[in-house]
Design an enzyme around this catalytic site. Structure first.
Site, mmCIF file in Angstrom:
data_model
loop_
_atom_site.group_PDB
_atom_site.id
_atom_site.type_symbol
_atom_site.label_atom_id
_atom_site.label_comp_id
_atom_site.label_asym_id
_atom_site.label_seq_id
_atom_site.Cartn_x
_atom_site.Cartn_y
_atom_site.Cartn_z
ATOM 1 N N SER A 69 43.479 -31.874 -75.131
ATOM 2 C CA SER A 69 44.850 -31.870 -74.622
ATOM 3 C C SER A 69 45.199 -33.190 -73.950
ATOM 4 O O SER A 69 46.356 -33.628 -73.982
ATOM 5 C CB SER A 69 45.063 -30.701 -73.656
ATOM 6 O OG SER A 69 44.206 -30.787 -72.532
ATOM 7 N N CYS A 115 46.430 -14.994 -75.831
ATOM 8 C CA CYS A 115 46.808 -16.041 -74.897
ATOM 9 C C CYS A 115 47.700 -17.076 -75.582
ATOM 10 O O CYS A 115 48.718 -17.500 -75.038
ATOM 11 C CB CYS A 115 45.574 -16.710 -74.306
ATOM 12 S SG CYS A 115 45.932 -17.899 -72.993
ATOM 13 N N CYS A 171 37.413 -16.616 -70.811
ATOM 14 C CA CYS A 171 37.480 -17.281 -69.508
ATOM 15 C C CYS A 171 37.470 -16.301 -68.342
ATOM 16 O O CYS A 171 36.978 -16.630 -67.257
ATOM 17 C CB CYS A 171 38.720 -18.170 -69.440
ATOM 18 S SG CYS A 171 40.306 -17.286 -69.443
#
EC number: 2.8.1.13
Length: 385
Positions: free
Chosen positions: A13, A101, A199
């Protein structure tokens, strides 16, 4: 364009944001806080969206000279991802929380807020490609680096979301090149390990986590004939294809290991049997969506049609799985759309709740959540008992 760069704190990212800046866009970085107690999320080499990740994202944004914010999406994450994960397991299905997500948080909630604030697009570090056809329609395709391709987890994106999505890593030939570029740009995350697994389950013990978050009651382990073989601690904590942890004292007559064939949450039973019975060649999916225009065969359906013409596809049921040749068609039983797939060669260990993403070549056509997976010669493995 005004671009909102979703910055997870990882190298992908960060480089994607850097490329967006280099392309001349007006870029703002944002990190999504997905937990009110981020210290409970995984950290280090296995994490994402933790406190340390937010700091890494901030350092990358500072290096790039772009504004940086942290947005609290923890409530939406809890409702749309964590609670969905629990409810899917309670229904005897095996969900993919990363898929939810991407669908509900990173592109629905994030893009909705970005557009409301006047941004033109959202940029992420996913390895996937958006292509525009000759008529101006956007399509989702695999990335140049198939080893890192992430088009599977983006199969839930809609045509409208593709219109506002930018994936700067689409043509990158390897992850090594991304790391080298990050190092050359002076980004501190250049050698940061990739994140893995779920996560919000810090220790990776999914069964233990489920025991803490839902009621699990002991029940019968049975074979395909209904004969009792043992007792389990809670049917919802098992998954189709599981071999270990069955705790069956009596060996199979042929001495070979048994596998979980089916989860029956209503009767609280786990069905086990030989590996051969895991083979399926038909899948039925609910809540189908299309990543751009649907296939022509689906577009040609009229309101009176209950089934579409069949079309050739490749289907993938895991993020890093191999695509398999198949034939697909859409049906509308009782007005509810279902995506049906018949595999050219049988596959094993496909569980209700998994996502099947259908491709034509490199193009992602769409996806559906598997509701039933079975072989023509046996009873459906469908979690609906």
């Amino acid at each position: 364009m005004r671009v909102l760069a979703a910055m997870s704190g990882g190298v992908d990212s960060a480089v994607a944001a850097a490329r967006a800046v280099e392309a001349g866009h007006q870029v703002t970085g944002v990190h999504l806080a997905l937990s009110r107690t981020p210290g409970t999320l995984r950290t280090g080499a296995r994490g994402c969206c933790t406190i340390e990740d937010s700091r890494d994202a901030w350092r990358a944004a500072e290096k790039l000279g772009i504004p940086y914010y942290v947005w609290d999406f923890s409530e939406r994450f809890q409702e749309d991802v964590v609670e969905d994960f629990i409810s899917e397991y309670a229904a005897g299905r095996t969900p993919n929380p990363c898929m939810r997500c991407n669908e509900k948080i990173k592109f629905a909630a994030l893009l909705e807020k970005a557009l409301a604030l006047g941004f033109d697009a959202v940029c992420t570090g996913h390895y996937a490609k958006v292509v525009q056809d000759e008529n101006g329609h956007k399509e989702l395709h695999r990335a140049a680096d198939w080893a890192k391709d992430q088009s599977y987890v983006l199969g839930v994106l809609t045509a409208e979301q593709l219109d506002h999505a930018i994936f700067p890593l689409a043509e990158t030939p390897s992850k090594a090149e991304v790391r080298a570029e990050a190092e050359a740009r002076g980004l501190s995350v250049a050698n940061k390990p990739d994140s893995h697994d779920i996560c919000f389950i810090p220790d990776g013990d999914t069964r233990g986590w489920l025991e803490d978050h839902m009621e699990l009651n002991p029940g019968r382990i049975v074979d395909s004939e209904g004969d009792e073989l043992g007792e389990h601690r809670g049917a919802q904590a098992y998954t189709v294809g599981q071999r270990k942890g069955l705790r069956i004292g009596t060996p199979a007559p042929d001495g070979k290991p048994r596998f979980v064939l089916e989860i029956r949450p209503k009767s609280n039973e786990v069905v086990v049997g030989p590996e051969a019975l895991l083979s399926i060649d038909v899948m039925e999916g609910i809540r189908p969506s299309w990543a751009g225009l649907p296939p022509v065969e689906v577009q040609n359906m009229t309101d009176d049609d209950e089934t579409s013409e069949r079309f050739d596809v490749q289907v993938q049921v895991r993020a890093h799985g191999d695509p398999a040749d198949a034939v697909a068609w859409l049906t509308r039983p009782d007005g509810e759309e279902r995506l049906n797939v018949r595999l050219c060669e049988a596959q094993r260990g496909v569980a209700p709740g998994q996502t099947m993403v259908v491709y034509q070549g490199t193009r992602v056509l769409g996806q559906a959540t598997i509701d039933a997976a079975y072989a023509d010669r046996q009873t459906a493995v469908a979690g609906a008992h």
